[in-house]
Design a protein around this motif. Structure first.
Motif, PDB file in Angstrom:
ATOM      1  N   SER A 218     -16.464   2.288  24.259  1.00 53.75           N
ATOM      2  CA  SER A 218     -16.050   3.227  23.206  1.00 53.75           C
ATOM      3  C   SER A 218     -14.803   2.716  22.503  1.00 53.75           C
ATOM      4  O   SER A 218     -14.695   2.742  21.278  1.00 53.75           O
ATOM      5  N   GLY A 219     -13.836   2.216  23.264  1.00 56.26           N
ATOM      6  CA  GLY A 219     -12.620   1.697  22.648  1.00 56.26           C
ATOM      7  C   GLY A 219     -12.891   0.474  21.797  1.00 56.26           C
ATOM      8  O   GLY A 219     -12.342   0.307  20.703  1.00 56.26           O
ATOM      9  N   LEU A 220     -13.777  -0.411  22.298  1.00 56.56           N
ATOM     10  CA  LEU A 220     -14.109  -1.598  21.529  1.00 56.56           C
ATOM     11  C   LEU A 220     -14.806  -1.251  20.230  1.00 56.56           C
ATOM     12  O   LEU A 220     -14.518  -1.817  19.180  1.00 56.56           O
ATOM     13  N   ALA A 221     -15.734  -0.287  20.292  1.00 55.51           N
ATOM     14  CA  ALA A 221     -16.435   0.126  19.063  1.00 55.51           C
ATOM     15  C   ALA A 221     -15.460   0.713  18.059  1.00 55.51           C
ATOM     16  O   ALA A 221     -15.533   0.425  16.861  1.00 55.51           O
ATOM     17  N   CYS A 222     -14.550   1.546  18.531  1.00 58.38           N
ATOM     18  CA  CYS A 222     -13.556   2.126  17.613  1.00 58.38           C
ATOM     19  C   CYS A 222     -12.683   1.045  17.000  1.00 58.38           C
ATOM     20  O   CYS A 222     -12.341   1.086  15.815  1.00 58.38           O
ATOM     21  N   LEU A 223     -12.324   0.042  17.817  1.00 62.88           N
ATOM     22  CA  LEU A 223     -11.500  -1.050  17.297  1.00 62.88           C
ATOM     23  C   LEU A 223     -12.247  -1.824  16.226  1.00 62.88           C
ATOM     24  O   LEU A 223     -11.671  -2.209  15.198  1.00 62.88           O
ATOM     25  N   VAL A 224     -13.555  -2.065  16.448  1.00 65.18           N
ATOM     26  CA  VAL A 224     -14.357  -2.769  15.437  1.00 65.18           C
ATOM     27  C   VAL A 224     -14.431  -1.969  14.148  1.00 65.18           C
ATOM     28  O   VAL A 224     -14.281  -2.494  13.052  1.00 65.18           O
ATOM     29  N   VAL A 225     -14.661  -0.653  14.283  1.00 67.60           N
ATOM     30  CA  VAL A 225     -14.746   0.197  13.087  1.00 67.60           C
ATOM     31  C   VAL A 225     -13.439   0.184  12.319  1.00 67.60           C
ATOM     32  O   VAL A 225     -13.396   0.059  11.088  1.00 67.60           O
ATOM     33  N   VAL A 226     -12.318   0.293  13.055  1.00 64.84           N
ATOM     34  CA  VAL A 226     -11.010   0.287  12.391  1.00 64.84           C
ATOM     35  C   VAL A 226     -10.772  -1.044  11.687  1.00 64.84           C
ATOM     36  O   VAL A 226     -10.265  -1.102  10.565  1.00 64.84           O
ATOM     37  N   PHE A 229     -13.067  -1.198   8.470  1.00 60.59           N
ATOM     38  CA  PHE A 229     -12.555  -0.357   7.385  1.00 60.59           C
ATOM     39  C   PHE A 229     -11.183  -0.819   6.912  1.00 60.59           C
ATOM     40  O   PHE A 229     -10.871  -0.750   5.727  1.00 60.59           O
ATOM     41  N   GLY A 230     -10.374  -1.308   7.846  1.00 54.07           N
ATOM     42  CA  GLY A 230      -9.066  -1.820   7.440  1.00 54.07           C
ATOM     43  C   GLY A 230      -9.179  -3.050   6.570  1.00 54.07           C
ATOM     44  O   GLY A 230      -8.481  -3.200   5.563  1.00 54.07           O
ATOM     45  N   GLY A 231     -10.091  -3.970   6.942  1.00 53.64           N
ATOM     46  CA  GLY A 231     -10.299  -5.156   6.110  1.00 53.64           C
ATOM     47  C   GLY A 231     -10.838  -4.802   4.739  1.00 53.64           C
ATOM     48  O   GLY A 231     -10.437  -5.374   3.727  1.00 53.64           O
ATOM     49  N   GLY A 232     -11.775  -3.842   4.709  1.00 52.87           N
ATOM     50  CA  GLY A 232     -12.292  -3.416   3.403  1.00 52.87           C
ATOM     51  C   GLY A 232     -11.222  -2.807   2.530  1.00 52.87           C
ATOM     52  O   GLY A 232     -11.139  -3.075   1.336  1.00 52.87           O
ATOM     53  N   LEU A 233     -10.368  -1.977   3.152  1.00 50.20           N
ATOM     54  CA  LEU A 233      -9.284  -1.367   2.382  1.00 50.20           C
ATOM     55  C   LEU A 233      -8.311  -2.415   1.869  1.00 50.20           C
ATOM     56  O   LEU A 233      -7.844  -2.348   0.724  1.00 50.20           O
ATOM     57  N   ALA A 234      -8.024  -3.420   2.702  1.00 55.12           N
ATOM     58  CA  ALA A 234      -7.116  -4.485   2.259  1.00 55.12           C
ATOM     59  C   ALA A 234      -7.719  -5.277   1.111  1.00 55.12           C
ATOM     60  O   ALA A 234      -7.034  -5.630   0.144  1.00 55.12           O
ATOM     61  N   GLY A 235      -9.044  -5.583   1.211  1.00 57.68           N
ATOM     62  CA  GLY A 235      -9.692  -6.320   0.121  1.00 57.68           C
ATOM     63  C   GLY A 235      -9.686  -5.541  -1.176  1.00 57.68           C
ATOM     64  O   GLY A 235      -9.403  -6.091  -2.247  1.00 57.68           O
ATOM     65  N   VAL A 236     -10.014  -4.250  -1.084  1.00 58.59           N
ATOM     66  CA  VAL A 236      -9.996  -3.419  -2.299  1.00 58.59           C
ATOM     67  C   VAL A 236      -8.597  -3.355  -2.884  1.00 58.59           C
ATOM     68  O   VAL A 236      -8.405  -3.439  -4.108  1.00 58.59           O
ATOM     69  N   SER A 237      -7.594  -3.248  -2.036  1.00 58.33           N
ATOM     70  CA  SER A 237      -6.224  -3.183  -2.535  1.00 58.33           C
ATOM     71  C   SER A 237      -5.825  -4.478  -3.218  1.00 58.33           C
ATOM     72  O   SER A 237      -5.192  -4.471  -4.287  1.00 58.33           O
TER      73      SER A 237
END
Length: 573
Positions: A218-226, A229-237
């Motif tokens: 569960s922790g690994l999946a959450c880390l992957v999701v974060v 989404f974090g990489g996508g947000l950085a790219g969009v920014s």
């Protein structure tokens, strides 16, 4: 009503009757017709005697064990079956009559009812063979079995709970298996057995890994999701910032006039603002191409930046780079002025290449056929320099180490390109000339005799008018001092008539009709345009009345004489 709780009719009517829906004459007929009909659909027939089927025609049905069964009413009371009104066929064998209790139910052992519902045939449509059971391939497990007498009733199987769903709402409003780090089954470890699917119960409920494995996943999946989404947000920014900078932000730029480190930059021919900016950015002069383009557009003279070699500094602001490139201080090019003769150009090339004086002139004299002249510019008689008129006035990147022939070839190519762009071959004939070679010669005369650009078109008309066969004023003689000076390699104003009239050289237009053998210099853009578009005002004469910068024109010989007198007065003669 009979003692079995039925009416005189053949159909039971009470739902609790064991034979409700199956007993009696009608039920037998329904079963009989179900066997006879196709597809298991019973057909209704009135209670008519059956005479062709032996034992099947009676109200009593004999199974494979030749056993008969009583009939009951809606309240479980046995009643006498209705006798048919026709003669029945006698059975070939005698059967033992069953025994019944006080309530009318049969006692003792009894054979299996071939028409009773069984686990393999809940609808009693396909009787099982005697002594064995046969699976009903068409029956549904979910079908409701028909009622049976109390002695034959079996406990109702426990209903299996519906399979659990993948969604387990809890305090966190439900956690999907994806976010739990496992598959759907692992995500239901905490569910009770009645919430799990039948497949889980069959599997024995063995759970390997335990809760710690689930938490780790569960922790690994959450880390992957974060991370995603974090990489996508950085790219969009990032791209959003770049878009804003491209559309609305100012371009990156240095400050000041440079860091003191000089650099030599060569701008190719035909380079525009973006091409120049790319060269300067590559050499470290400016910080960005956009900054240079913006500075060039903001400068009123920015479009006058030409190709050539420039000496600049690194890390200059775009505005200071534009300003320095427009200044002669930055130019390191060899500049050929309009109207300059080839002899002077050769000397300039020698000095720039730092070679022995006369080197370039010798190359031009001996190798002129290999320097790229067009076909219409060769093999003309009495020409003093075949390259005259083809060292086009412009700015050239010339530096020590280059060969004289390479510099000359670059200049000839520039002139040839210019003449082709003006379509000299076609337009020469429309002007009464024999070819483009003569058109270049006319342009060189315009350049040599005209003092200002405003004089060029009038000077061009004077030349064409004097070349006309109908010219009786000068008898097709140009009488230009510039041609006489060219053959002598000088630029004199005061030339005596005796000197002029005694020289028969083909370049002496006082003694020879028509044009000289070839150009007498290298004409610029204005002179070329004037040669193509002369005025139509009838000009025949001209005089430099101040001897230097002012030229006046006349149409008749009398007007010309007055201009000569004005010139003599200006010189004190």
């Amino acid at each position: 009503m009979t003692e079995y709780g039925r009416g005189p009719g053949s159909e039971p009517w009470h739902p609790d009757d064991p034979l409700y829906g199956d007993g009696g004459w009608g039920g037998q007929q329904a079963a009989q017709q179900a066997q006879q009909s196709y597809g298991g659909q019973p057909q209704y027939h009135p209670q008519q005697p059956q005479q062709q089927y032996g034992d099947w025609g009676t109200g009593e049905q004999h199974g494979y064990g030749d056993q008969s069964y009583p009939q009951y009413d809606e309240y479980g009371q046995q009643y006498a079956p209705q006798q048919p009104q026709h003669q029945q066929h006698q059975a070939p064998q005698q059967h033992q009559q069953p025994q019944y209790d006080q309530n009318g139910w049969p006692t003792g052992s009894y054979p299996q009812d071939p028409y009773a519902g069984g686990p393999q045939d809940p609808y009693a449509q396909q009787p099982a063979p005697y002594g064995g059971e046969q699976s009903d391939y068409y029956g549904a497990p979910e079908a409701y079995p028909p009622p049976e007498p109390p002695g034959r009733r079996r406990p109702e199987p426990e209903r299996e709970p519906e399979p659990g769903t993948d969604w387990d709402p809890g305090p966190d409003q439900g956690e999907h298996a994806f976010f739990a780090g496992g598959d759907d089954e692992d995500g239901r470890d905490g569910e009770p057995d009645d919430r799990r699917g039948r497949g889980e119960r069959r599997g024995g409920g063995d759970r390997r890994g335990g809760g710690k494995e689930k938490k780790r996943r569960s922790g690994l999946a959450c880390l992957v999701v974060v991370a995603v989404f974090g990489g996508g947000l950085a790219g969009v920014s990032y791209f959003g910032y770049q878009f804003y900078q491209d559309r609305f932000g100012s371009a990156p730029d240095f400050a000041g006039s440079g860091n003191g480190e000089q650099v030599t930059v060569t701008i190719p021919k035909g380079s525009g603002g973006y091409a120049i900016g790319q060269v300067l950015k590559k050499m470290g002069v400016v910080k960005s191409v956009d900054a240079f383009v913006a500075a060039q557009a903001a400068n009123p003279d920015g479009k006058n930046i030409q190709d050539g070699v420039y000496t600049l500094q690194k890390e200059m602001s775009a505005a200071s780079a534009v300003e320095l490139m427009l200044s002669p201080k930055s130019r390191d090019n060899l500049i050929i002025a309009e109207g300059k003769r080839n002899a002077a150009v050769y000397e300039l090339i020698d000095a720039r290449l730092e070679v022995e004086k006369g080197t370039t002139a010798k190359v031009a004299e001996t190798r002129w056929k290999t320097l790229g002249l067009p076909g219409w510019a060769v093999n003309h008689p009495n020409v003093k320099d075949p390259l005259e008129g083809f060292l086009f006035p412009s700015s050239y990147a010339v530096a020590k180490g280059q060969k004289p022939e390479d510099v000359l070839r670059q200049m000839v190519a520039r002139a040839t390109e210019k003449y082709e762009s003006l379509d000299f071959e076609t337009k020469a004939k429309s002007l009464g000339l024999e070819g483009p070679w003569e058109l270049v010669t006319v342009a060189s005369l315009v350049q040599a005799e005209g003092k200002t650009h405003d004089d060029f078109r009038k000077m061009s008309e004077v030349i064409y008018n004097r070349l006309k066969p109908t010219n009786t004023e000068t008898n097709q003689k140009l009488q230009f001092d510039s041609t006489f000076n060219y053959l002598l390699g000088q630029s004199e104003i005061d030339i005596s008539e005796s000197e002029i009239n005694s020289n028969p050289d083909p370049y002496n237009t006082y003694t020879n009709k028509g044009l000289p053998p070839g150009p007498i210099g290298n004409p610029g853009d204005d002179a070329l345009q004037a040669a193509l578009k002369p005025t139509r005002d009838g000009w025949m004469y001209f005089v430099a009345t101040d001897g230097m910068d002012k030229t006046e024109f006349a149409k008749t010989i009398a007007e010309h004489q007055r201009l000569v007198d004005k010139f003599n007065a200006s010189r004190g003669n």
